[in-house]
Design a protein around this motif. Structure first.
Motif, PDB file in Angstrom:
ATOM      1  N   ILE A  17       0.867  -1.176   0.000  1.00  0.00           N
ATOM      2  CA  ILE A  17       0.000   0.000   0.000  1.00  0.00           C
ATOM      3  C   ILE A  17       0.903   1.226   0.000  1.00  0.00           C
ATOM      4  O   ILE A  17       1.758   1.376   0.886  1.00  0.00           O
ATOM      5  N   THR A  18       0.744   2.080  -0.979  1.00  0.00           N
ATOM      6  CA  THR A  18       1.651   3.212  -1.131  1.00  0.00           C
ATOM      7  C   THR A  18       0.885   4.533  -1.142  1.00  0.00           C
ATOM      8  O   THR A  18      -0.276   4.602  -1.546  1.00  0.00           O
ATOM      9  N   GLY A  19       1.568   5.586  -0.697  1.00  0.00           N
ATOM     10  CA  GLY A  19       0.925   6.892  -0.523  1.00  0.00           C
ATOM     11  C   GLY A  19       0.666   7.127   0.946  1.00  0.00           C
ATOM     12  O   GLY A  19       0.633   6.207   1.751  1.00  0.00           O
ATOM     13  N   GLY A  20       0.496   8.345   1.308  1.00  0.00           N
ATOM     14  CA  GLY A  20       0.292   8.670   2.725  1.00  0.00           C
ATOM     15  C   GLY A  20       0.514  10.146   2.940  1.00  0.00           C
ATOM     16  O   GLY A  20      -0.230  10.969   2.432  1.00  0.00           O
ATOM     17  N   VAL A  21       1.564  10.477   3.691  1.00  0.00           N
ATOM     18  CA  VAL A  21       1.964  11.850   4.040  1.00  0.00           C
ATOM     19  C   VAL A  21       1.016  12.430   5.089  1.00  0.00           C
ATOM     20  O   VAL A  21       1.445  12.840   6.160  1.00  0.00           O
ATOM     21  N   THR A  22      -0.283  12.488   4.790  1.00  0.00           N
ATOM     22  CA  THR A  22      -1.275  12.977   5.748  1.00  0.00           C
ATOM     23  C   THR A  22      -2.221  11.851   6.137  1.00  0.00           C
ATOM     24  O   THR A  22      -2.301  10.820   5.461  1.00  0.00           O
ATOM     25  N   GLY A  23      -2.976  12.077   7.207  1.00  0.00           N
ATOM     26  CA  GLY A  23      -3.938  11.076   7.651  1.00  0.00           C
ATOM     27  C   GLY A  23      -4.996  10.782   6.613  1.00  0.00           C
ATOM     28  O   GLY A  23      -5.510   9.656   6.528  1.00  0.00           O
ATOM     29  N   GLY A  24      -5.320  11.790   5.768  1.00  0.00           N
ATOM     30  CA  GLY A  24      -6.351  11.606   4.761  1.00  0.00           C
ATOM     31  C   GLY A  24      -6.025  10.519   3.763  1.00  0.00           C
ATOM     32  O   GLY A  24      -6.925   9.856   3.233  1.00  0.00           O
ATOM     33  N   HIS A  25      -4.738  10.322   3.468  1.00  0.00           N
ATOM     34  CA  HIS A  25      -4.316   9.243   2.570  1.00  0.00           C
ATOM     35  C   HIS A  25      -3.906   7.991   3.345  1.00  0.00           C
ATOM     36  O   HIS A  25      -4.093   6.875   2.855  1.00  0.00           O
ATOM     37  N   LEU A  26      -3.344   8.190   4.532  1.00  0.00           N
ATOM     38  CA  LEU A  26      -2.820   7.060   5.295  1.00  0.00           C
ATOM     39  C   LEU A  26      -3.919   6.200   5.905  1.00  0.00           C
ATOM     40  O   LEU A  26      -3.882   4.956   5.812  1.00  0.00           O
ATOM     41  N   PHE A  27      -4.902   6.815   6.556  1.00  0.00           N
ATOM     42  CA  PHE A  27      -5.892   6.047   7.306  1.00  0.00           C
ATOM     43  C   PHE A  27      -6.739   5.112   6.441  1.00  0.00           C
ATOM     44  O   PHE A  27      -7.029   3.986   6.851  1.00  0.00           O
ATOM     45  N   PRO A  28      -7.158   5.518   5.223  1.00  0.00           N
ATOM     46  CA  PRO A  28      -7.857   4.544   4.382  1.00  0.00           C
ATOM     47  C   PRO A  28      -6.972   3.352   4.018  1.00  0.00           C
ATOM     48  O   PRO A  28      -7.452   2.221   3.898  1.00  0.00           O
ATOM     49  N   GLY A  29      -5.672   3.613   3.835  1.00  0.00           N
ATOM     50  CA  GLY A  29      -4.743   2.512   3.578  1.00  0.00           C
ATOM     51  C   GLY A  29      -4.658   1.564   4.748  1.00  0.00           C
ATOM     52  O   GLY A  29      -4.600   0.331   4.579  1.00  0.00           O
ATOM     53  N   VAL A  30      -4.657   2.109   5.950  1.00  0.00           N
ATOM     54  CA  VAL A  30      -4.653   1.273   7.154  1.00  0.00           C
ATOM     55  C   VAL A  30      -5.925   0.424   7.215  1.00  0.00           C
ATOM     56  O   VAL A  30      -5.888  -0.759   7.569  1.00  0.00           O
ATOM     57  N   ALA A  31      -7.056   1.026   6.850  1.00  0.00           N
ATOM     58  CA  ALA A  31      -8.322   0.280   6.850  1.00  0.00           C
ATOM     59  C   ALA A  31      -8.253  -0.910   5.902  1.00  0.00           C
ATOM     60  O   ALA A  31      -8.727  -2.015   6.221  1.00  0.00           O
ATOM     61  N   LEU A  32      -7.670  -0.717   4.731  1.00  0.00           N
ATOM     62  CA  LEU A  32      -7.521  -1.816   3.776  1.00  0.00           C
ATOM     63  C   LEU A  32      -6.563  -2.875   4.306  1.00  0.00           C
ATOM     64  O   LEU A  32      -6.814  -4.083   4.180  1.00  0.00           O
ATOM     65  N   ALA A  33      -5.459  -2.420   4.898  1.00  0.00           N
ATOM     66  CA  ALA A  33      -4.488  -3.367   5.451  1.00  0.00           C
ATOM     67  C   ALA A  33      -5.119  -4.235   6.537  1.00  0.00           C
ATOM     68  O   ALA A  33      -4.900  -5.458   6.591  1.00  0.00           O
ATOM     69  N   GLU A  34      -5.913  -3.611   7.394  1.00  0.00           N
ATOM     70  CA  GLU A  34      -6.594  -4.366   8.450  1.00  0.00           C
ATOM     71  C   GLU A  34      -7.575  -5.375   7.870  1.00  0.00           C
ATOM     72  O   GLU A  34      -7.703  -6.494   8.384  1.00  0.00           O
ATOM     73  N   GLU A  35      -8.246  -4.994   6.799  1.00  0.00           N
ATOM     74  CA  GLU A  35      -9.205  -5.914   6.173  1.00  0.00           C
ATOM     75  C   GLU A  35      -8.489  -7.112   5.548  1.00  0.00           C
ATOM     76  O   GLU A  35      -8.929  -8.255   5.695  1.00  0.00           O
TER      77      GLU A  35
END
Length: 392
Positions: A17-35
């Motif tokens: 999962i790539t991209g982030g910098v701010t919570g707006g991009h990071l947190f949805p990635g975390v949600a996918l990783a958890e799933e």
């Protein structure tokens, strides 16, 4: 070379999962990783981004590996910084390609921001399957470019899909973290007698993962304009810079408040809030609508392509939220809005119901299922609940 590694039944999936910098991009990635990992403990997820303090803190706590890649944004940085950014691209791409070769992922997911560029481009060069998650109603420059290499593009708004190839687009929503969604189980039916003045009117003020100085200062001004301050209870995320000043203001006015630079337990804070005052980044909008919370948006005026205004307007038109433009924001106006909604709890309930209609609480689940379907292709089929991948 187009090489898509086979997924053996005993190995699970490898996801970058790539991209982030701010919570707006990071947190949805975390949600996918958890799933992905909750479906099968054998699945492995690796994040690739710039490695700033927010990313390190969040991902270390969640137990996900972070591979830092040197890259800087290009848009709106001026000619000198633009040149510096361009010169960093080759080394960032090289680092991404080396890491991708080592990890050999089955899928690379771009969450957007300039940090997603090297890994997504590197994945394309290595023949890896790639997908995009675009949170905002108007895609950013990076995502528009990377969409050329993606096999799926997941969007949160129907209108966003018009910006991409329709064959690739799936409108499945913006993934929301499990700890936010846990608040859904605590929601109770609206009770006009219980919820119309018997308890303090609770406000959650959030300026994003880094706070918002203008909102903080205006809220201090608004405190002086509020009547009957004992009617209100505030929970205020300030960011590091303004924490002491904002806490002191609440103390001076004798107003009940919990103040912190950053809150971890956002699910419970959303649940307890009668009204949320916040920016309108896509992830904030996704969290609010997934839970069905009424909001007063103050869009960040310098957001790329004014996407925060567009995000907010979609809910304002649906009568699920209210909005104040920052150039019109004053302490007096903010106080008037707070008092108006405190006196109109039934209106807030109606806004909450409309907000919920715009939500996608199953976004992470549905996106992961579609990713699994994409990986199934001609090489593998899925057994049972998609938790295992079995070769033909």
């Amino acid at each position: 070379m187009n090489y898509h590694p086979k997924v053996e039944p005993t190995q699970g999936l490898r996801i970058v999962i790539t991209g982030g910098v701010t919570g707006g991009h990071l947190f949805p990635g975390v949600a996918l990783a958890e799933e992905f990992t909750s479906r099968d403990s054998r699945n492995r997820v690796q994040f690739m981004s710039i490695g700033n303090e927010l990313e390190k803190k969040v991902l270390e706590k969640k137990g996900f590996e972070l591979i830092p890649v040197r890259v800087q944004g290009i848009k709106g940085r001026g000619i000198v910084n633009l040149i510096k950014s361009v010169f960093k691209l080759p080394s960032g791409l090289w680092r991404a390609v080396q890491s991708l070769r080592n990890f050999n992922p089955h899928l690379v997911i771009s969450m957007g921001s300039y940090a997603a560029g090297p890994a997504t481009l590197g994945a394309w060069l290595l023949g890896k399957k790639t997908v995009l998650c675009e949170q905002n109603i108007l895609p950013g420059v990076t995502q528009r470019l990377l969409s050329l290499f993606a096999e799926r593009i997941y969007v949160s708004f129907e209108e966003t899909g018009k910006k991409f190839s329709s064959a690739k687009v799936r409108c499945l929503g913006n993934p929301v973290r499990s700890e936010i969604l846990a608040a859904l189980s605590k929601q109770e039916p609206f009770n006009p007698e219980k919820d119309s003045g018997a308890k303090p009117f609770s406000l959650l003020i959030v300026g994003g993962s880094q706070g918002a100085h203008s909102i903080n200062m205006t809220m201090i001004e608004a405190l002086g304009c509020l009547e009957d301050k004992k009617r209100f209870r505030f929970v205020h995320q300030t960011g590091v810079q303004d924490e002491v000043l904002v806490r002191h203001a609440y103390e001076v006015y004798g107003t009940e408040a919990t103040v912190a630079p950053f809150f971890e337990d956002m699910g419970n804070l959303y649940h307890e809030a009668d009204l949320v005052i916040c920016r309108s980044g896509a992830t904030t909008v996704a969290e609010l609508t997934a839970l069905g919370k009424p909001a007063l948006f103050i869009p960040f005026p310098h957001a790329a392509d004014d996407h925060q205004v567009l995000n907010a307007r979609s809910l304002v038109v649906a009568r699920a939220a209210d909005m104040i433009f920052e150039e019109e924001l004053t302490g007096q106006l903010l106080a008037e809005k707070i008092q108006y909604y405190a006196a109109n709890r039934i209106l807030l309930f109606q806004m909450a119901e409309k907000s919920k209609l715009s939500g996608h609480p199953d976004a992470a689940k549905n996106i992961v299922e579609d990713c699994c379907e994409l990986l199934g292709g001609s090489q593998m089929v899925f057994s049972g609940s998609l938790n295992s991948v079995v070769p033909f």
